[in-house]
Design an enzyme around this catalytic site. Structure first.
Site, PDB file in Angstrom:
ATOM      1  N   CYS A 156      52.019 -49.261  45.111  1.00 46.26           N
ATOM      2  CA  CYS A 156      52.981 -50.639  44.137  1.00 46.26           C
ATOM      3  C   CYS A 156      51.708 -50.537  43.028  1.00 46.26           C
ATOM      4  O   CYS A 156      52.481 -51.578  41.629  1.00 46.26           O
ATOM      5  CB  CYS A 156      53.031 -51.729  44.407  1.00 46.26           C
ATOM      6  N   CYS A 174      55.752 -53.029  48.739  1.00 44.59           N
ATOM      7  CA  CYS A 174      55.402 -51.255  47.986  1.00 44.59           C
ATOM      8  C   CYS A 174      56.756 -51.393  46.275  1.00 44.59           C
ATOM      9  O   CYS A 174      56.559 -52.391  46.373  1.00 44.59           O
ATOM     10  CB  CYS A 174      56.194 -50.069  48.635  1.00 44.59           C
ATOM     11  N   CYS A 230      50.651 -54.737  41.717  1.00 42.94           N
ATOM     12  CA  CYS A 230      51.134 -55.490  42.811  1.00 42.94           C
ATOM     13  C   CYS A 230      50.398 -57.035  42.448  1.00 42.94           C
ATOM     14  O   CYS A 230      49.293 -56.846  41.876  1.00 42.94           O
ATOM     15  CB  CYS A 230      50.290 -54.787  43.672  1.00 42.94           C
TER      16      CYS A 230
END
Length: 217
Positions: free
Chosen positions: A166, A92, A170
């Site tokens: 995210c 996250c 990510c």
């Protein structure tokens, strides 16, 4: 890395602790990696926390724990540390709430049958106290966890990469299983508001565990 640092800027106690950490890691990984690789991972791990640590005395310990995780991941990537257990990585933004709760549930449910890791694109200084309290209510202690970034070897070593908020930050590597969980961010929320987030994460994690570790027929 958060910011530059040099060993000469450390206190004597910190230098001794870092030397001890290097010795511990060398003893654990001496059949897999050379001392130079081990120390490089330890020092770069230290650098990840040096610019945002709340308690400086804990830095060598955090660096050792994170370097150990990274070295285990690298060993898996290189085919030296794959013991057949599935690895789930929870990501996250701050690695302070959602991913820490997901990791807590995953570890609680799988025990030693699987490996769980977590990370963040912009790690916070500490784990969200409301998330710690919410997990304590269901008998899971995440108070000893610490926000940390992800690294390439950690992502590449994971079988399942679970992202939560995210976005474009990510990481994406071919061959990994990716899932994006649409779960609210508990940052800034009180315990009452975090409880339903915790329960939603538990439901998702239980489903993931069932998929990664199907019950024997």
């Amino acid at each position: 890395m958060t910011g530059p640092w040099h060993r000469d800027t450390l206190s004597i106690d910190q230098q001794l602790a870092l030397t001890t950490a290097a010795t511990n890691l060398a003893r654990e990984f001496d059949d897999t990696f050379g001392r130079e690789t081990i120390e490089r991972f330890l020092h770069s791990s230290y650098g990840e926390f040096a610019g945002r640590a709340v308690v400086l005395n804990f830095l060598p310990l955090l660096a050792e724990r994170f370097a150990r995780q990274r070295l285990r991941a690298l060993a898996r990537v290189e085919g030296d540390g794959d013991d057949g257990r599935p690895v789930a990585l929870f990501l996250c933004t701050h690695n302070a709430g959602r991913s820490q709760m997901a990791l807590g549930f995953f570890t609680h449910l799988t025990g030693d049958r699987a490996i769980g890791w977590s990370g963040g694109s912009s790690p916070a200084h500490t784990v969200n106290p409301a998330a710690v309290a919410a997990m304590a209510e269901v008998g899971i202690d995440i108070s000893s966890e610490f926000p940390k970034p992800w690294t390439d070897e950690i992502v590449r070593a994971a079988d399942a990469v679970i992202t939560m908020g995210c976005g474009d930050a990510c990481p994406i590597f071919p061959g990994r299983r990716y899932e994006d969980w649409d779960i609210a961010d508990p940052d800034g929320l009180d315990l009452d508001a975090v409880r339903p987030i915790r329960d939603a994460i538990e439901q998702r994690v239980r489903q993931l565990v069932d998929e990664l570790l199907p019950a024997p027929v």
